[in-house]
Scaffold this motif. Structure first.
Motif, PDB file in Angstrom:
ATOM      1  N   UNK A  27     -30.584  30.899 -28.705  1.00  0.00           N
ATOM      2  CA  UNK A  27     -30.974  29.931 -29.743  1.00  0.00           C
ATOM      3  C   UNK A  27     -29.904  28.893 -30.062  1.00  0.00           C
ATOM      4  N   UNK A  28     -28.746  28.962 -29.410  1.00  0.00           N
ATOM      5  CA  UNK A  28     -27.703  27.984 -29.690  1.00  0.00           C
ATOM      6  C   UNK A  28     -27.832  26.772 -28.771  1.00  0.00           C
ATOM      7  N   UNK A  29     -27.685  25.594 -29.337  1.00  0.00           N
ATOM      8  CA  UNK A  29     -27.667  24.359 -28.554  1.00  0.00           C
ATOM      9  C   UNK A  29     -26.498  24.426 -27.565  1.00  0.00           C
ATOM     10  N   UNK A  30     -26.637  23.851 -26.355  1.00  0.00           N
ATOM     11  CA  UNK A  30     -25.527  23.875 -25.387  1.00  0.00           C
ATOM     12  C   UNK A  30     -24.191  23.402 -25.950  1.00  0.00           C
ATOM     13  N   UNK A  31     -24.217  22.397 -26.848  1.00  0.00           N
ATOM     14  CA  UNK A  31     -22.953  21.944 -27.446  1.00  0.00           C
ATOM     15  C   UNK A  31     -22.302  23.047 -28.266  1.00  0.00           C
ATOM     16  N   UNK A  32     -23.126  23.810 -28.983  1.00  0.00           N
ATOM     17  CA  UNK A  32     -22.592  24.940 -29.763  1.00  0.00           C
ATOM     18  C   UNK A  32     -22.102  26.045 -28.833  1.00  0.00           C
ATOM     19  N   UNK A  33     -22.817  26.264 -27.744  1.00  0.00           N
ATOM     20  CA  UNK A  33     -22.386  27.290 -26.791  1.00  0.00           C
ATOM     21  C   UNK A  33     -20.998  26.978 -26.238  1.00  0.00           C
ATOM     22  N   UNK A  34     -20.764  25.699 -25.932  1.00  0.00           N
ATOM     23  CA  UNK A  34     -19.482  25.312 -25.345  1.00  0.00           C
ATOM     24  C   UNK A  34     -18.331  25.446 -26.344  1.00  0.00           C
ATOM     25  N   UNK A  35     -18.654  25.463 -27.644  1.00  0.00           N
ATOM     26  CA  UNK A  35     -17.623  25.589 -28.682  1.00  0.00           C
ATOM     27  C   UNK A  35     -17.536  27.007 -29.237  1.00  0.00           C
ATOM     28  N   UNK A  36     -18.409  27.892 -28.783  1.00  0.00           N
ATOM     29  CA  UNK A  36     -18.570  29.198 -29.434  1.00  0.00           C
ATOM     30  C   UNK A  36     -17.290  30.029 -29.404  1.00  0.00           C
ATOM     31  N   UNK A  37     -16.707  30.221 -28.232  1.00  0.00           N
ATOM     32  CA  UNK A  37     -15.527  31.076 -28.121  1.00  0.00           C
ATOM     33  C   UNK A  37     -14.323  30.441 -28.803  1.00  0.00           C
ATOM     34  N   UNK A  38     -14.233  29.124 -28.758  1.00  0.00           N
ATOM     35  CA  UNK A  38     -13.160  28.435 -29.469  1.00  0.00           C
ATOM     36  C   UNK A  38     -13.284  28.672 -30.971  1.00  0.00           C
ATOM     37  N   UNK A  39     -14.531  28.648 -31.468  1.00  0.00           N
ATOM     38  CA  UNK A  39     -14.734  28.898 -32.893  1.00  0.00           C
ATOM     39  C   UNK A  39     -14.355  30.338 -33.248  1.00  0.00           C
ATOM     40  N   UNK A  40     -14.715  31.295 -32.404  1.00  0.00           N
ATOM     41  CA  UNK A  40     -14.335  32.684 -32.664  1.00  0.00           C
ATOM     42  C   UNK A  40     -12.820  32.828 -32.764  1.00  0.00           C
TER      43      UNK A  40
ATOM     44  N   UNK B  10     -16.943  27.695 -20.417  1.00  0.00           N
ATOM     45  CA  UNK B  10     -16.184  26.465 -20.231  1.00  0.00           C
ATOM     46  C   UNK B  10     -15.172  26.268 -21.353  1.00  0.00           C
ATOM     47  N   UNK B  11     -15.193  27.183 -22.332  1.00  0.00           N
ATOM     48  CA  UNK B  11     -14.293  27.082 -23.475  1.00  0.00           C
ATOM     49  C   UNK B  11     -13.345  28.277 -23.532  1.00  0.00           C
TER      50      UNK B  11
END
Length: 614
Positions: A463-476, A501-502
């Motif tokens: 359910x996450x937009x690709x832009x959110x997916x690419x930032x997910x691990x960085x946010x964690x 990619x992140x």
């Protein structure tokens, strides 16, 4: 089967000579321990494997899955060889908790396979991430379930309980806690096993600490094992009754029983996690990061809606109000087989001194303090709200949480809701699925993850937009940037090439899983470790597809760069080396020729180069 006791120093020397002659295969290099001879380093397991060939039995090289590294290094030490731990006197150590390795043999779901979860050379100054990526059917979710079940089984035995036998086949689960390495295994030498008994019977499973068998009661564990998923079909254990108690395990999913799921229950659990959080400042700081990531205003509200407000929320509630209401309810259901649960709860609370009086006073206080807000025009339903961004309101929710939960359990309040504020207030269940899942997951993680935690995230990209997916691990990494979390280990199972990619290369590892048809050993799943020197941080989706999945997309920039490099090589060659390429570059061209689509203009370039070099 294990290390034959007939292996002696001469056999080991013959093994060394063979290695000097033929080298060390890529899949047999050492992770931690090595044999040092004349300043040369030799992997202890590979040395033992080859040494077995030179015994009188002449049975060939010893298979690596019948003994472990610690048995090998101890065996060689007893023969007088110098074994080195490459982490002695170095700064790079497995501080806190780290899941190191899992070897599975003859498992019905996974077959025979080995997973290595960390790169020993990596730094440990940040939370460590292992991303397991692969298509459906490669056993990612089952792998997570097996690891949790093995820890649960070990925990039970550490308290004198029995094994659960929820994992079939043979296994060796290896983990470290503050540099001590533990192994929970039933892959062990039969001669050693025969020396240990439980209730008069030979033990079938063992716990080792730094290679030595120890009692289960001496086991150490991560402070928390956290399993997060928003999928209805996740395979994490859902534990409900006392017989299944596993206090360090926290399931953060949508299922409230093994067979049933409820988004309302998921929201209620999220509120429970918020209330249970002890460090309110750090928690509210994390909430601010979550709302900033989602692009919503820094306003998060937990609220409850009243039931039967004219009776209980008019400032005139008494013990008699409760007694009469529930007496009438009891009379209504008299003689019926299944009275409502709220009646059962009330009858239990009545027996606890002072509880009903506290609930009565609380209802009246809400009215007298003007805290009962109108919900909508023309409705008697009232709203009790707590703003999590305000410290005083956050603390008030924590103080009143038990009273609120009692009122909910006896049917005087609806289950809690969470409202967000973007371009107008809306509750969490009305948000987009991506917002809903992301917010709930992050709140639950913030409230349950401790130092020395093992964290499982199953397909967080759903359910996450690709832009959110690419930032997910960085946010964690940002969310858990406090040094207390440096001792934690996150395992992520994903299908998403955007997610990796992140991923920073110095404190993370990628494990690729492939389906294999007609494999020689009968295993349908193959583990592919991405080389440590390949850092995916900042890669585009095309780079990931090409390097990790070996998927060639039309006009892939990474492929164009590879071909450009080959053309550059050809242009710089000496006159006598025109149209000649190194073997690895030539093989790459052949691979591109076979896999690039005909419509891709890069394929024509590849074909032209091959004509020249052939």
């Amino acid at each position: 089967m294990s290390i034959p006791n007939k292996i002696n120093a001469e056999h080991v020397q013959s093994s060394i000579e063979e290695i000097n002659k033929n080298g060390i295969p890529r899949n047999r290099t050492f992770d931690r321990y090595f044999l040092l001879i004349s300043e040369k380093k030799y992997p202890v397991k590979y040395v033992i494997s080859l040494a077995s060939k030179y015994t009188d039995n002449n049975s060939g090289a010893l298979a690596p899955n019948v003994f472990n590294t610690y048995q090998a290094q101890k065996y060689l030490t007893n023969l007088g060889f110098n074994i080195i731990d490459k982490y002695d006197n170095t700064e790079t150590t497995n501080e806190g908790f780290k899941l190191l390795n899992l070897r599975i043999v003859n498992n019905k779901l996974l077959g025979t396979i080995n997973y290595s979860f960390i790169n020993q050379e990596d730094t440990q100054n940040k939370i460590y991430s292992t991303v397991i990526i692969g298509p459906n059917g490669t056993g990612k979710s089952n792998l997570f379930r097996i690891i949790i079940e093995l820890f649960r089984e070990l925990h039970s035995q550490s308290l004198g309980g029995a094994r659960f036998y929820n994992v079939d086949g043979r296994f060796d689960l290896e983990f470290s806690i503050n540099n001590d390495i533990y192994s929970y295994t039933n892959l062990i030498d039969e001669n050693i096993a025969a020396k240990f008994t439980i209730a008069g019977e030979v033990a079938q499973v063992f716990l080792l600490k730094n290679g030595e068998i120890i009692e289960f009661g001496d086991a150490q564990f991560p402070l928390a094992i956290v399993a997060n998923s928003i999928m209805l079909t996740d395979k994490f254990p859902v534990l409900n009754n006392d017989a299944e108690k596993f206090p360090i395990y926290k399931y953060l999913g949508v299922r409230n029983t093994p067979q049933n799921a409820s988004t309302r229950s998921y929201v209620r659990r999220t509120v429970d996690y918020i209330v249970s959080e002890k460090d309110s400042n750090a928690f509210r700081s994390g909430l601010s990061k979550v709302t900033e990531f989602l692009g919503i205003n820094n306003s998060i509200e937990v609220y409850y809606l009243t039931i039967n407000a004219p009776t209980f929320f008019k400032g005139e509630t008494s013990l008699e109000t409760f007694r009469k209401y529930f007496s009438d309810l009891e009379e209504k259901y008299k003689g019926k087989e299944y009275p409502p649960q709220k009646l059962n709860v009330y009858q239990r609370l009545v027996k606890e001194e002072g509880v009903i009086k506290s609930l009565s006073d609380f209802c009246n206080r809400l009215f007298s303090e003007g805290r009962l807000q109108k919900n909508r025009k023309g409705s008697s339903i009232k709203k009790i709200a707590y703003n999590l961004v305000e410290e005083s309101s956050f603390q008030l929710l924590k103080k009143e949480a038990e009273l609120l939960d009692h009122l909910r359990a006896i049917g005087l309040l609806y289950a809690p809701e969470i409202s967000l504020n973007q371009s107008g207030e809306y509750n969490l269940q009305e948000s987009s699925s991506g917002e809903y899942h992301f917010f709930s997951s992050m709140v639950a993680l913030m409230a349950t993850v401790k130092m020395n935690s093992l964290i499982f995230l199953d397909e967080p990209e759903v359910s996450l937009h690709p832009n959110w997916q690419m930032k997910y691990l960085s946010f964690l990494r940002s969310l858990f940037s406090d040094e207390n979390y440096n001792t934690c280990h996150i395992l992520v199972a994903t299908h998403s090439h955007f997610l990796i990619s992140d991923l920073e290369g110095d404190n993370s590892k990628i494990i690729g899983l492939k389906k294999v048809n007609n494999s020689k050993d009968g295993n349908n799943i193959q583990v592919v470790d991405l080389p440590r020197n390949v850092d995916t941080y900042g890669w585009s989706a095309e780079d990931v597809l090409y390097n990790v999945f070996d998927v060639l997309t039309v006009r892939n920039k990474y492929i164009a760069d590879e071909i450009g490099g080959i053309l550059d090589l050809l242009s710089k060659g000496q006159p006598n080396e025109v149209n000649r390429l190194p073997s690895n570059k030539y093989q790459l061209l052949l691979h591109l020729k076979d896999n690039l689509k005909d419509i891709d203009p890069l394929k024509q370039v590849v074909m032209s180069i091959l004509k020249k070099v052939e």
